[in-house]
Design a protein around this motif. Structure first.
Motif, PDB file in Angstrom:
ATOM      1  N   PRO A   9       0.788  -1.600   0.433  1.00  0.00           N
ATOM      2  CA  PRO A   9      -0.104   0.144  -0.049  1.00  0.00           C
ATOM      3  C   PRO A   9       0.942   1.233   0.080  1.00  0.00           C
ATOM      4  O   PRO A   9       1.803   1.362  -0.111  1.00  0.00           O
ATOM      5  CB  PRO A   9      -0.871   0.234   1.094  1.00  0.00           C
ATOM      6  CG  PRO A   9      -0.980  -1.181   1.580  1.00  0.00           C
ATOM      7  CD  PRO A   9       0.569  -2.077   0.947  1.00  0.00           C
ATOM      8  N   GLY A  10       0.832   2.030  -0.558  1.00  0.00           N
ATOM      9  CA  GLY A  10       1.080   3.912  -0.555  1.00  0.00           C
ATOM     10  C   GLY A  10       1.885   3.874  -1.994  1.00  0.00           C
ATOM     11  O   GLY A  10       1.111   2.834  -3.505  1.00  0.00           O
ATOM     12  N   GLY A  11       2.533   5.121  -2.747  1.00  0.00           N
ATOM     13  CA  GLY A  11       2.660   5.018  -3.794  1.00  0.00           C
ATOM     14  C   GLY A  11       4.081   4.658  -4.368  1.00  0.00           C
ATOM     15  O   GLY A  11       4.858   4.441  -4.047  1.00  0.00           O
ATOM     16  N   HIS A  12       4.123   4.339  -5.338  1.00  0.00           N
ATOM     17  CA  HIS A  12       5.575   3.821  -6.381  1.00  0.00           C
ATOM     18  C   HIS A  12       5.404   4.348  -7.384  1.00  0.00           C
ATOM     19  O   HIS A  12       5.341   4.907  -8.280  1.00  0.00           O
ATOM     20  CB  HIS A  12       5.521   2.263  -6.389  1.00  0.00           C
ATOM     21  CG  HIS A  12       4.758   1.807  -5.589  1.00  0.00           C
ATOM     22  ND1 HIS A  12       5.891   0.803  -4.124  1.00  0.00           N
ATOM     23  CD2 HIS A  12       3.665   1.274  -4.684  1.00  0.00           C
ATOM     24  CE1 HIS A  12       5.352   0.533  -3.387  1.00  0.00           C
ATOM     25  NE2 HIS A  12       3.673   0.558  -3.686  1.00  0.00           N
ATOM     26  N   TYR A  13       7.129   3.915  -7.990  1.00  0.00           N
ATOM     27  CA  TYR A  13       6.873   4.854  -9.519  1.00  0.00           C
ATOM     28  C   TYR A  13       8.626   4.218 -10.316  1.00  0.00           C
ATOM     29  O   TYR A  13       9.381   4.055  -9.876  1.00  0.00           O
ATOM     30  CB  TYR A  13       7.179   6.439  -9.951  1.00  0.00           C
ATOM     31  CG  TYR A  13       8.100   7.199  -9.545  1.00  0.00           C
ATOM     32  CD1 TYR A  13       9.364   7.177  -9.660  1.00  0.00           C
ATOM     33  CD2 TYR A  13       8.066   7.602  -7.929  1.00  0.00           C
ATOM     34  CE1 TYR A  13      10.314   7.970  -9.322  1.00  0.00           C
ATOM     35  CE2 TYR A  13       9.443   7.825  -7.128  1.00  0.00           C
ATOM     36  CZ  TYR A  13      10.500   8.012  -8.053  1.00  0.00           C
ATOM     37  OH  TYR A  13      11.293   9.269  -8.563  1.00  0.00           O
ATOM     38  N   VAL A  14       8.007   4.042 -11.236  1.00  0.00           N
ATOM     39  CA  VAL A  14       9.089   3.793 -12.776  1.00  0.00           C
ATOM     40  C   VAL A  14       9.626   4.586 -13.766  1.00  0.00           C
ATOM     41  O   VAL A  14       8.793   5.305 -13.593  1.00  0.00           O
ATOM     42  CB  VAL A  14       9.601   1.892 -12.800  1.00  0.00           C
ATOM     43  CG1 VAL A  14       9.183   1.379 -12.003  1.00  0.00           C
ATOM     44  CG2 VAL A  14       7.649   2.058 -14.079  1.00  0.00           C
ATOM     45  N   VAL A  21       5.708   6.038 -15.446  1.00  0.00           N
ATOM     46  CA  VAL A  21       4.606   5.191 -14.384  1.00  0.00           C
ATOM     47  C   VAL A  21       4.292   5.502 -13.467  1.00  0.00           C
ATOM     48  O   VAL A  21       5.024   4.579 -12.337  1.00  0.00           O
ATOM     49  CB  VAL A  21       4.242   4.010 -15.250  1.00  0.00           C
ATOM     50  CG1 VAL A  21       2.995   3.599 -14.856  1.00  0.00           C
ATOM     51  CG2 VAL A  21       4.100   3.879 -16.445  1.00  0.00           C
ATOM     52  N   ALA A  22       3.657   5.424 -12.834  1.00  0.00           N
ATOM     53  CA  ALA A  22       2.933   6.422 -11.387  1.00  0.00           C
ATOM     54  C   ALA A  22       1.911   5.105 -10.571  1.00  0.00           C
ATOM     55  O   ALA A  22       1.144   5.245 -11.524  1.00  0.00           O
ATOM     56  CB  ALA A  22       2.998   6.828 -11.164  1.00  0.00           C
ATOM     57  N   TRP A  23       2.141   4.900  -9.831  1.00  0.00           N
ATOM     58  CA  TRP A  23       0.756   3.799  -9.292  1.00  0.00           C
ATOM     59  C   TRP A  23       0.390   4.039  -7.869  1.00  0.00           C
ATOM     60  O   TRP A  23       1.868   3.636  -7.574  1.00  0.00           O
ATOM     61  CB  TRP A  23       0.890   2.786  -9.436  1.00  0.00           C
ATOM     62  CG  TRP A  23       1.960   1.273  -9.039  1.00  0.00           C
ATOM     63  CD1 TRP A  23       1.431   0.782  -8.015  1.00  0.00           C
ATOM     64  CD2 TRP A  23       3.238   1.060  -9.826  1.00  0.00           C
ATOM     65  NE1 TRP A  23       2.913  -0.249  -8.149  1.00  0.00           N
ATOM     66  CE2 TRP A  23       4.030   0.659  -8.650  1.00  0.00           C
ATOM     67  CE3 TRP A  23       3.207   2.279 -10.632  1.00  0.00           C
ATOM     68  CZ2 TRP A  23       5.018   0.033  -9.004  1.00  0.00           C
ATOM     69  CZ3 TRP A  23       5.077   1.724 -10.443  1.00  0.00           C
ATOM     70  CH2 TRP A  23       5.815   0.457  -9.819  1.00  0.00           C
ATOM     71  N   TRP A  24      -0.810   4.562  -7.143  1.00  0.00           N
ATOM     72  CA  TRP A  24      -0.798   4.202  -5.549  1.00  0.00           C
ATOM     73  C   TRP A  24      -1.937   3.031  -5.236  1.00  0.00           C
ATOM     74  O   TRP A  24      -2.978   2.723  -6.149  1.00  0.00           O
ATOM     75  CB  TRP A  24      -1.566   5.688  -5.370  1.00  0.00           C
ATOM     76  CG  TRP A  24      -2.000   5.839  -3.815  1.00  0.00           C
ATOM     77  CD1 TRP A  24      -3.739   4.955  -3.269  1.00  0.00           C
ATOM     78  CD2 TRP A  24      -1.234   6.084  -3.166  1.00  0.00           C
ATOM     79  NE1 TRP A  24      -2.823   5.717  -2.144  1.00  0.00           N
ATOM     80  CE2 TRP A  24      -2.398   5.789  -2.161  1.00  0.00           C
ATOM     81  CE3 TRP A  24       0.100   6.035  -2.742  1.00  0.00           C
ATOM     82  CZ2 TRP A  24      -1.728   6.144  -0.332  1.00  0.00           C
ATOM     83  CZ3 TRP A  24       0.399   6.948  -1.767  1.00  0.00           C
ATOM     84  CH2 TRP A  24      -0.310   7.050  -0.006  1.00  0.00           C
ATOM     85  N   VAL A  25      -1.050   2.093  -4.599  1.00  0.00           N
ATOM     86  CA  VAL A  25      -1.425   0.764  -4.462  1.00  0.00           C
ATOM     87  C   VAL A  25      -3.082   0.983  -2.951  1.00  0.00           C
ATOM     88  O   VAL A  25      -1.967   1.557  -2.074  1.00  0.00           O
ATOM     89  CB  VAL A  25      -1.054   0.138  -3.572  1.00  0.00           C
ATOM     90  CG1 VAL A  25      -1.783  -1.478  -3.352  1.00  0.00           C
ATOM     91  CG2 VAL A  25      -0.163  -0.513  -5.029  1.00  0.00           C
ATOM     92  N   PRO A  26      -4.011   1.571  -3.069  1.00  0.00           N
ATOM     93  CA  PRO A  26      -4.746   1.326  -1.595  1.00  0.00           C
ATOM     94  C   PRO A  26      -4.824   0.323  -1.246  1.00  0.00           C
ATOM     95  O   PRO A  26      -4.048  -1.060  -0.870  1.00  0.00           O
ATOM     96  CB  PRO A  26      -5.731   2.012  -2.125  1.00  0.00           C
ATOM     97  CG  PRO A  26      -7.044   1.213  -3.753  1.00  0.00           C
ATOM     98  CD  PRO A  26      -4.538   1.057  -4.019  1.00  0.00           C
TER      99      PRO A  26
END
Length: 418
Positions: free
Chosen positions: A50-55, A62-67
């Motif tokens: 959970p939280g924010g990641h990016y490459v 590309v960034a993604w937020w996992v709830p």
């Protein structure tokens, strides 16, 4: 200062920090770092906690937020590149004592708009030791217009040859200076002979401005498509735990030349991020496909505002006006990915954000452009809608947008994600 003007001012700072697609990806990464996102490397085991990641891959990010809980992906796709002129591998030309940079047209720029502007070269250089640097030369180039005295037809029948007329000058009277000298001077601890490869594009060095009788407009370069990159970035940073699915920002490179690269929308970057994230969350092969089936995508790219001097180029009814809201883009030949169901999706996001919504459909006698929307929908099988901020002077060296549209677009994207 109004909220829209303040947002536009921050956007202008973002443009200044993003003279090339590589700089844009780096600036997105910098701002994501400030929002608590963690950079991931594609060569390492995947993290979908959970939280924010990016490459970052070249000029794409590309960034993604996992709830805490999610059943699918909500994707906003945009692109970091803009039309211009790319420096050729052998970048030196000489003519009658002038030193010129040998450049190749990138994308579909409005050629005449690039004349008589002080230009920089910006992008990345690759060094002999395998390292890379981002560089921005500052104002070193100019493509000078021919004087009206030497071409009396210039105001009635201007024709520009891409090879003969669009090579910028950077020095005169000194045959020893070469363009790699200029580039090395802009780098840190680099000699010209250290540079073994480069990906450099011209950029207008005039800073963006808010202008108009009521400060309603923005004039700047590269708004196609940094308007979408910036609006989606700011929206993503504000979503956090309000996200009901995995919120994904995909800012691709090379859209202006067809997207068929490892960093483009035709490549595997987005699909790889989605599959690895789903797998890290415990989905098997069938579960990955199920997550895709529960996903949607917003293709965010610039739209056309009706032009007051050329209204005949627009549909008489489906013609957006600047500062009247973000634009839903529809095309019967599916040059845009919008359909009836995704139209409803976007209108719902605008309603929830309290944002007005406009529609663009083309004049039947005027060819329609396209976006990453159809490419993403085809590759992933994900329902997609095409939307964007209305511009004038699209693909000019200096484009024009409305300050309210940009802020409204950000609000609508945030509502879509949450």
């Amino acid at each position: 200062m109004t909220p829209s003007t303040a947002f536009a001012t921050d956007f202008i700072d973002f443009i200044e920090a993003s003279p090339s697609s590589y700089h844009a990806a780096a600036e997105v990464a910098h701002r994501l770092d400030g929002a608590g996102y963690v950079r991931r490397e594609e060569t390492e085991p995947w993290d979908a906690s959970p939280g924010g990641h990016y490459v970052v891959r070249g000029g794409a990010v590309v960034a993604w937020w996992v709830p805490a809980e999610a059943s699918g992906f909500r994707i906003v796709g945009s692109h970091t590149d803009s039309p211009g002129f790319v420096l050729k591998p052998q970048g030196d030309l000489t003519s009658h004592g002038w030193n010129q940079a040998g450049v190749e047209v990138y994308g579909g720029p409005v050629l005449a708009s690039w004349l008589d502007r002080e230009l920089a070269l910006a992008g990345r250089i690759v060094l002999a030791d395998g390292t890379e640097q981002l560089v921005d030369t500052g104002p070193v180039l100019r493509i000078p217009h021919l004087a009206v005295h030497l071409d009396r037809s210039v105001n009635t029948s201007l024709t520009l040859d891409r090879q003969r007329h669009m090579q910028p000058v950077f020095a005169v009277g000194d045959p020893t200076v070469e363009i790699l000298d200029v580039i090395a001077d802009a780098a840190t601890g680099v000699a010209p002979e250290d540079i073994v490869g480069h990906d450099l594009i011209t950029v207008d060095t005039q800073r963006g401005r808010v202008f108009g009788a009521r400060s309603d407009f923005i004039a700047a370069g590269r708004m196609d498509n940094l308007t979408s990159v910036f609006a989606s970035l700011d929206a993503l940073a504000a979503v956090g735990d309000d996200a009901t699915d995995i919120a994904v920002l995909a800012a691709f490179d090379h859209e202006e030349v067809g997207s068929s690269t490892a960093e483009g929308a035709c490549g595997p970057l987005l699909e790889t991020v989605l599959r690895r994230t789903a797998t890290a969350l415990g989905a098997d092969a069938d579960g990955v496909h199920a997550m895709f089936a529960r996903s949607t995508c917003v293709s965010a790219d610039a739209a056309h505002s009706v032009h007051p001097n050329h209204p005949e180029k627009h549909d008489p009814v489906n013609a957006p006006v600047m500062n009247a809201g973000p634009v839903l883009k529809v095309n019967a030949s599916r040059r845009y990915a919008t359909d009836g169901r995704t139209t409803a999706l976007w209108r719902q996001a605008c309603r929830e954000a309290g944002v007005p919504c406009q529609v663009f459909a083309g004049n039947n006698d005027v060819p329609c452009g396209s976006t990453i929307g159809p490419l993403t929908a085809t590759r992933l099988g994900v329902p997609t809608v095409d939307v964007g901020v209305p511009l004038l002077s699209m693909h000019s060296a200096r484009e024009m947008a409305g300050v309210d549209d940009l802020r409204w677009f950000r609000d609508a994207l945030a509502a879509y994600w949450s």
